[in-house]
Design a protein around this motif. Structure first.
Motif, PDB file in Angstrom:
ATOM      1  N   PHE A  54      20.757  59.706  49.902  1.00 18.07           N
ATOM      2  CA  PHE A  54      19.862  60.841  49.696  1.00 18.07           C
ATOM      3  C   PHE A  54      20.765  61.734  49.707  1.00 18.07           C
ATOM      4  N   SER A  55      20.763  62.052  50.378  1.00 21.07           N
ATOM      5  CA  SER A  55      21.620  63.756  50.300  1.00 21.07           C
ATOM      6  C   SER A  55      22.687  63.626  49.000  1.00 21.07           C
ATOM      7  N   PHE A  56      23.668  62.730  49.354  1.00 15.87           N
ATOM      8  CA  PHE A  56      24.602  62.478  48.011  1.00 15.87           C
ATOM      9  C   PHE A  56      23.873  62.724  46.372  1.00 15.87           C
ATOM     10  N   VAL A  57      22.762  61.984  46.300  1.00 19.17           N
ATOM     11  CA  VAL A  57      21.650  61.892  45.341  1.00 19.17           C
ATOM     12  C   VAL A  57      21.036  63.202  45.274  1.00 19.17           C
ATOM     13  N   ILE A  58      21.130  63.736  45.838  1.00 17.45           N
ATOM     14  CA  ILE A  58      20.358  65.584  45.300  1.00 17.45           C
ATOM     15  C   ILE A  58      21.633  66.425  45.462  1.00 17.45           C
ATOM     16  N   GLU A  59      22.753  66.491  46.002  1.00 20.19           N
ATOM     17  CA  GLU A  59      23.936  67.046  45.867  1.00 20.19           C
ATOM     18  C   GLU A  59      24.220  67.577  44.110  1.00 20.19           C
ATOM     19  N   PHE A  60      24.304  65.794  43.515  1.00 28.53           N
ATOM     20  CA  PHE A  60      24.547  65.289  42.270  1.00 28.53           C
ATOM     21  C   PHE A  60      23.518  65.809  41.217  1.00 28.53           C
ATOM     22  N   LEU A  61      22.699  65.893  41.927  1.00 26.93           N
ATOM     23  CA  LEU A  61      21.381  67.112  40.747  1.00 26.93           C
ATOM     24  C   LEU A  61      21.834  68.542  41.038  1.00 26.93           C
ATOM     25  N   GLN A  62      22.457  68.555  41.934  1.00 27.37           N
ATOM     26  CA  GLN A  62      22.769  69.939  41.551  1.00 27.37           C
ATOM     27  C   GLN A  62      23.463  70.387  40.189  1.00 27.37           C
ATOM     28  N   ALA A  63      24.696  69.213  40.586  1.00 32.41           N
ATOM     29  CA  ALA A  63      25.623  69.341  39.507  1.00 32.41           C
ATOM     30  C   ALA A  63      25.002  69.849  37.662  1.00 32.41           C
TER      31      ALA A  63
END
Length: 119
Positions: free
Chosen positions: A67-76
């Protein structure tokens, strides 16, 4: 997986939440706020779920990491702008506004710490 109420994880959640709020309000350094805060946020989410769920801690920790990785990639891809929240200070701080590989590392460290939590 079953529902429960775990006061130990409630205490952990509240303590981490308080630390996160203190970091956000009073620290503006180059390490603790950006890196330590991201380590703690994984632990915060994990402990929140452990308040209410009896489940495999490794599986839950992995789910929080993903979940944390997905949110981080969405920030990109600037998802905060998609949601129309770019002018809201609270949501830009909570959701983040820029991608960083160091954030992924911090999330992974938080994940490793979560693996150490026992019932």
């Amino acid at each position: 997986m079953k529902l429960t109420f775990n006061s130990k994880f409630l205490f952990i959640f509240l303590a981490i939440f308080l630390i996160e709020m203190l970091i956000a309000k009073y620290l503006n350094d180059a390490f603790i706020r950006p890196f330590g805060g991201d380590v703690l946020v994984v632990m915060l989410i994990y402990s929140f779920f452990r308040i209410f769920l009896v489940t495999d801690n490794k599986r839950l920790a992995l789910g929080v990491l993903i979940f944390s990785f997905v949110i981080e990639f969405l920030q990109a891809v600037h998802y905060v702008n998609w949601l129309g929240l770019q002018d809201n200070t609270f949501w830009t701080v909570v959701l983040g506004t820029y991608f960083s590989v160091y954030d992924l590392l911090a999330y992974f460290v938080g994940y490793l710490i979560c693996l150490c939590f026992k019932d």
